[in-house]
Enzyme design. Structure first.
Site, mmCIF file in Angstrom:
data_model
loop_
_atom_site.group_PDB
_atom_site.id
_atom_site.type_symbol
_atom_site.label_atom_id
_atom_site.label_comp_id
_atom_site.label_asym_id
_atom_site.label_seq_id
_atom_site.Cartn_x
_atom_site.Cartn_y
_atom_site.Cartn_z
ATOM 1 N N ASN A 7 28.827 49.044 46.934
ATOM 2 C CA ASN A 7 28.589 47.714 46.379
ATOM 3 C C ASN A 7 27.242 47.227 46.912
ATOM 4 O O ASN A 7 27.119 46.897 48.089
ATOM 5 C CB ASN A 7 29.734 46.795 46.829
ATOM 6 N N ARG A 87 30.104 49.315 42.124
ATOM 7 C CA ARG A 87 30.444 48.010 41.570
ATOM 8 C C ARG A 87 29.211 47.440 40.877
ATOM 9 O O ARG A 87 28.146 47.321 41.481
ATOM 10 C CB ARG A 87 30.887 47.061 42.690
ATOM 11 N N HIS A 174 34.819 39.189 38.019
ATOM 12 C CA HIS A 174 35.995 39.542 38.840
ATOM 13 C C HIS A 174 36.988 40.381 38.043
ATOM 14 O O HIS A 174 38.179 40.419 38.360
ATOM 15 C CB HIS A 174 36.755 38.286 39.343
ATOM 16 N N ARG A 235 29.495 26.721 44.011
ATOM 17 C CA ARG A 235 29.148 26.657 42.582
ATOM 18 C C ARG A 235 29.914 25.533 41.898
ATOM 19 O O ARG A 235 31.095 25.324 42.163
ATOM 20 C CB ARG A 235 29.479 27.977 41.895
ATOM 21 N N GLU A 379 39.578 45.422 45.206
ATOM 22 C CA GLU A 379 38.608 45.855 44.203
ATOM 23 C C GLU A 379 38.080 47.260 44.499
ATOM 24 O O GLU A 379 37.843 48.041 43.593
ATOM 25 C CB GLU A 379 37.454 44.843 44.135
#
Ligand code: AMP
Length: 393
Positions: A7, A87, A174, A235, A379
């Site tokens: 990642n 990823r 996601h 955010r 993940e």
């Protein structure tokens, strides 16, 4: 089969090594290119161990990671690694599934352009392929699981020519997490995912919600970028789009400044003025801090509204699934959300909710209209499984 999961962030590189589905090791290199790079081996039950290293760029960081994996005895030699799963945050409109990386994937112009902050994912893949040639590399996109959304759910009501020109539409993120937890929840129910309707709540520093209808995503809260949807750590989530030109005009901000404020200074941090970390906010709210209390309420309310919308979209659900940092570890937030769903017939088992931290568990009572699950996301494991599936054709 040994699979390496990578990642790549703008200045970091995380790795996980799997033998089949069994986790062998994990680590990360941070502050790449700063002259102060740090390597850390991550241990499940012990604090991570860190040391300063030299990594001027991602390519050097990848070589360093491989040296560490061998030196630590995770693999006998680099040639033991049979495939690499990457990823990739934004796949753009082309990729509906994980794919073997080739020149076309690396050049994915739209994927790079739509998420400039994550274009580094593509550079990381390229560097990794140069260091590890001759084995399959697989791209696993955060956007792929959401590509099944019907056109009417993914299309924004702007002039259609602009939609076409820039491929402006809802992509969602996601996806690997939403897919993983929905598959796990189906297993826990003892049913085929194709027979289940779920609302998956990935609540972490970044948060998103998905409506998963018989194994397929039919809507999700994030949009063309990961800025849309529910309130997040820093955010803003959804807001009236007219606020943007208003602020640009009245604060004399350019687009970059606006992007920074909405991505980095808003959400729970902006609301509370304290922190983006839900642990700090819950503590302060408990001590009566008015804006911390407001931040929790706005966060919870934004989630409850999405649940109501997706419940309607699917005409009922079998389960709600909580995952990611807040979803897995905060009984208080889970209780606050489910409390507001009382009218929908959701009944949380208070003791079970309280006890369940980062484990797979049903936390609803037998009287609840739908089940409520906590499913820790994974993940990396999902990327390893997808990588293996692509490699095996
Ligand atoms: P993630 O992005 O999935 O790693 O989630 C990170 C977020 O989870 C942090 O920013 C915290 O706000 C939140 N978190 C972690 N542990 C807890 C906890 N025990 N209670 C509430 N929130 C938590």
């Amino acid at each position: 089969v040994i699979i390496l999961v990578v990642n790549t962030g703008s200045s970091s590189l995380k790795y996980t090594v799997f033998k089949g589905e069994s986790l062998q090791a994990a680590g990360l290199i941070e502050k790449i290119g700063s002259g102060q790079a740090v390597y850390s081996r991550v241990h499940l039950q012990a604090p991570k161990q860190s040391e300063p290293v030299s990594a001027a760029n991602h390519r050097e960081a990848i070589t360093l990671m491989l040296n560490k994996i061998v030196a630590e005895g995770v693999v006998g030699s680099v040639s033991d690694i049979q495939a690499v799963g990457h990823r990739v945050v934004h796949g753009g409109p082309l990729y509906k599934h994980s794919v073997r990386v080739d020149a076309a994937v690396l050049q994915n112009r739209l994927g790079r352009a739509l998420a400039p902050l994550h274009a580094v994912n593509y550079d990381g893949m390229e560097a990794c392929m140069q260091v590890l040639p001759g084995i399959p590399h697989v791209a696993v996109f955060d956007t792929a699981f959401h590509q099944t959304m019907p056109e009417y759910a993914a299309t924004y009501a702007i002039p259609y020519a602009l939609t076409e020109k820039y491929q402006i539409r809802k992509y969602g993120f996601h996806g690997t997490s939403h897919k993983y937890v929905s598959q796990r929840a189906a297993m826990l129910l003892g049913r085929d995912p194709r027979q289940c309707r779920f609302i998956t709540l990935h609540l972490g520093n970044g948060s998103s919600i998905a409506a998963v209808d018989r194994g397929q995503c039919v809507d999700t809260s994030m949009g063309m970028t990961p800025l849309a949807g529910v309130v997040m750590g820093t955010r803003a989530g959804d807001l009236d789009p007219a606020i943007l030109p208003f602020l640009m005009q009245h604060e004399s901000w350019d687009a970059a400044k606006l992007e920074e404020v909405l991505n980095k200074q808003s959400g729970i941090l902006g609301l509370s003025g304290i922190s983006n970390d839900m642990r700090d906010i819950l503590k302060q709210a408990g001590e009566g801090h008015a804006r911390a209390k407001l931040a929790v309420s706005v966060f919870v309310y934004s989630i409850v509204k999405y649940i109501g919308a997706y419940w309607t979209v699917m005409g009922g659900i079998d389960a709600l699934i909580f995952t990611a940092g807040i979803g897995e570890k905060s009984p208080a937030i889970r209780a606050a959300i489910c409390q507001q769903l009382h009218g929908m017939g959701v009944r949380l088992h208070a003791a079970s909710n309280q006890k369940t931290i980062s484990t797979e568990k049903v936390i609803s009572t037998v009287f609840s209209r739908c089940k409520v699950f906590v499913v820790p996301t994974n993940e990396e494991l999902m990327i390893a499984k997808e990588t293996l599936a692509v490699v095996n054709g």
